[in-house]
Design a protein around this motif. Structure first.
Motif, short mmCIF file in Angstrom:
data_model
loop_
_atom_site.label_atom_id
_atom_site.label_comp_id
_atom_site.label_asym_id
_atom_site.label_seq_id
_atom_site.Cartn_x
_atom_site.Cartn_y
_atom_site.Cartn_z
N GLY A 98 0.78 -1.23 0.00
CA GLY A 98 0.00 0.00 0.00
C GLY A 98 0.81 1.28 0.00
N VAL A 99 2.12 1.16 0.00
CA VAL A 99 3.00 2.32 0.04
C VAL A 99 3.58 2.56 -1.35
CG1 VAL A 99 5.14 3.28 1.02
CG2 VAL A 99 3.58 1.94 2.46
N LEU A 100 3.40 3.76 -1.86
CA LEU A 100 4.01 4.12 -3.14
C LEU A 100 5.51 4.23 -2.93
CD1 LEU A 100 3.82 5.11 -6.12
CD2 LEU A 100 3.61 7.42 -5.18
N VAL A 101 6.27 3.40 -3.65
CA VAL A 101 7.73 3.42 -3.51
C VAL A 101 8.42 4.10 -4.68
CG1 VAL A 101 7.77 1.38 -2.02
CG2 VAL A 101 8.05 1.10 -4.50
N GLY A 102 7.66 4.50 -5.70
CA GLY A 102 8.23 5.19 -6.85
C GLY A 102 8.02 4.40 -8.11
N GLY A 103 9.02 4.47 -9.00
CA GLY A 103 8.95 3.81 -10.29
C GLY A 103 9.95 2.67 -10.39
N ALA A 104 10.37 2.38 -11.61
CA ALA A 104 11.25 1.24 -11.86
C ALA A 104 12.62 1.41 -11.19
CB ALA A 104 11.42 1.04 -13.37
N ALA A 105 13.20 2.60 -11.27
CA ALA A 105 14.53 2.82 -10.68
C ALA A 105 14.49 2.69 -9.17
CB ALA A 105 15.08 4.18 -11.09
N GLU A 106 13.47 3.26 -8.55
CA GLU A 106 13.34 3.19 -7.10
C GLU A 106 13.09 1.75 -6.65
OE1 GLU A 106 12.81 7.17 -8.59
OE2 GLU A 106 11.69 5.35 -9.10
N LEU A 107 12.27 1.03 -7.42
CA LEU A 107 12.03 -0.39 -7.13
C LEU A 107 13.33 -1.18 -7.19
CD1 LEU A 107 10.20 -2.87 -6.69
CD2 LEU A 107 9.92 -2.93 -9.18
N GLN A 108 14.12 -0.95 -8.23
CA GLN A 108 15.38 -1.68 -8.37
C GLN A 108 16.30 -1.42 -7.17
OE1 GLN A 108 16.14 -3.98 -11.05
NE2 GLN A 108 17.44 -4.53 -9.33
N ARG A 109 16.33 -0.18 -6.69
CA ARG A 109 17.15 0.13 -5.51
C ARG A 109 16.66 -0.64 -4.28
NH1 ARG A 109 17.58 5.34 -7.95
NH2 ARG A 109 15.84 6.20 -6.77
N LEU A 110 15.33 -0.76 -4.13
CA LEU A 110 14.78 -1.52 -3.00
C LEU A 110 15.14 -3.00 -3.12
CD1 LEU A 110 11.21 0.02 -2.62
CD2 LEU A 110 13.19 0.36 -1.12
N ILE A 111 15.11 -3.52 -4.33
CA ILE A 111 15.48 -4.93 -4.54
C ILE A 111 16.96 -5.11 -4.25
CG2 ILE A 111 15.77 -6.71 -6.31
CD1 ILE A 111 13.14 -5.60 -7.59
N ASP A 112 17.80 -4.25 -4.80
CA ASP A 112 19.25 -4.37 -4.63
C ASP A 112 19.67 -4.27 -3.16
OD1 ASP A 112 19.46 -4.61 -7.38
OD2 ASP A 112 20.15 -2.56 -7.69
N SER A 113 19.01 -3.41 -2.41
CA SER A 113 19.37 -3.21 -1.00
C SER A 113 18.77 -4.27 -0.08
CB SER A 113 18.92 -1.83 -0.53
OG SER A 113 17.50 -1.79 -0.40
N GLY A 114 17.80 -5.02 -0.59
CA GLY A 114 17.11 -6.00 0.24
C GLY A 114 15.96 -5.42 1.02
N GLU A 115 15.76 -4.13 0.94
CA GLU A 115 14.68 -3.49 1.70
C GLU A 115 13.31 -4.02 1.30
OE1 GLU A 115 12.79 0.84 2.88
OE2 GLU A 115 14.71 0.79 1.85
N ILE A 116 13.14 -4.37 0.04
CA ILE A 116 11.83 -4.87 -0.39
C ILE A 116 11.45 -6.12 0.39
CG2 ILE A 116 12.63 -6.27 -2.33
CD1 ILE A 116 10.08 -5.22 -3.82
N ARG A 117 12.40 -6.98 0.69
CA ARG A 117 12.11 -8.20 1.46
C ARG A 117 11.64 -7.85 2.87
NH1 ARG A 117 11.42 -12.21 -2.14
NH2 ARG A 117 13.17 -12.32 -3.57
N ARG A 118 12.26 -6.81 3.45
CA ARG A 118 11.83 -6.37 4.79
C ARG A 118 10.42 -5.79 4.73
NH1 ARG A 118 17.23 -5.10 4.65
NH2 ARG A 118 16.93 -2.92 4.05
N MET A 119 10.14 -5.05 3.67
CA MET A 119 8.80 -4.46 3.54
C MET A 119 7.73 -5.55 3.37
SD MET A 119 9.55 -1.21 1.04
CE MET A 119 7.91 -0.46 1.22
N LEU A 120 8.10 -6.63 2.70
CA LEU A 120 7.16 -7.71 2.45
C LEU A 120 7.11 -8.73 3.58
CD1 LEU A 120 7.86 -8.24 -1.34
CD2 LEU A 120 5.78 -7.30 -0.30
N GLY A 121 8.12 -8.69 4.44
CA GLY A 121 8.24 -9.69 5.52
C GLY A 121 7.21 -9.66 6.58
#
Length: 121
Positions: A98-121
């Motif tokens: 439910g949180v807007l994280v941005g576009g493709a570049a911002e998503l890629q940064r979240l994936i690369d940093s591992g933050e997306i896994r924490r957000m989904l955890g």
């Protein structure tokens, strides 16, 4: 964060209903998608960046819901309602829980940093 939005007291009562109902259906569709899915990518045909976002999620093994509205050739008025609603100026619009994280570049940064896994955890 605050974002400048015209205060309702500065909108004539005769046009308030027009403003509130303008392309409300598309916003409601995206809100429903966000409510029902942990990851939502909102895109448009012919734009390579929604494809990049989906490929990044696929490569990371993260399931997502993709909704697409129009293309460069049509649908811009409807999509504009999403831009006004979120304040995000481009597509894709990526939402995580439910949180807007941005576009493709911002998503890629979240994936690369591992933050997306924490957000989904």
């Amino acid at each position: 964060m605050s974002r400048a939005i015209l205060d309702e007291s500065h909108i004539h009562p005769a046009v308030r209903e027009t403003i509130s109902g303008s392309n409300a259906q598309i916003v409601g569709e995206v809100q429903s998608a966000i409510a029902g899915n942990p990851v939502v990518v909102v895109g448009m045909a012919q734009n390579p960046f929604p494809r990049k976002a989906r490929k990044a999620l696929d490569a990371a093994g993260i399931a997502y819901n993709y909704v697409e509205y129009g293309s460069y050739l049509h649908g811009w008025r409807r999509r504009n309602a999403l831009k006004m609603w979120t304040g995000w100026p481009t597509f894709p619009m990526v939402f995580i829980r439910g949180v807007l994280v941005g576009g493709a570049a911002e998503l890629q940064r979240l994936i690369d940093s591992g933050e997306i896994r924490r957000m989904l955890g």
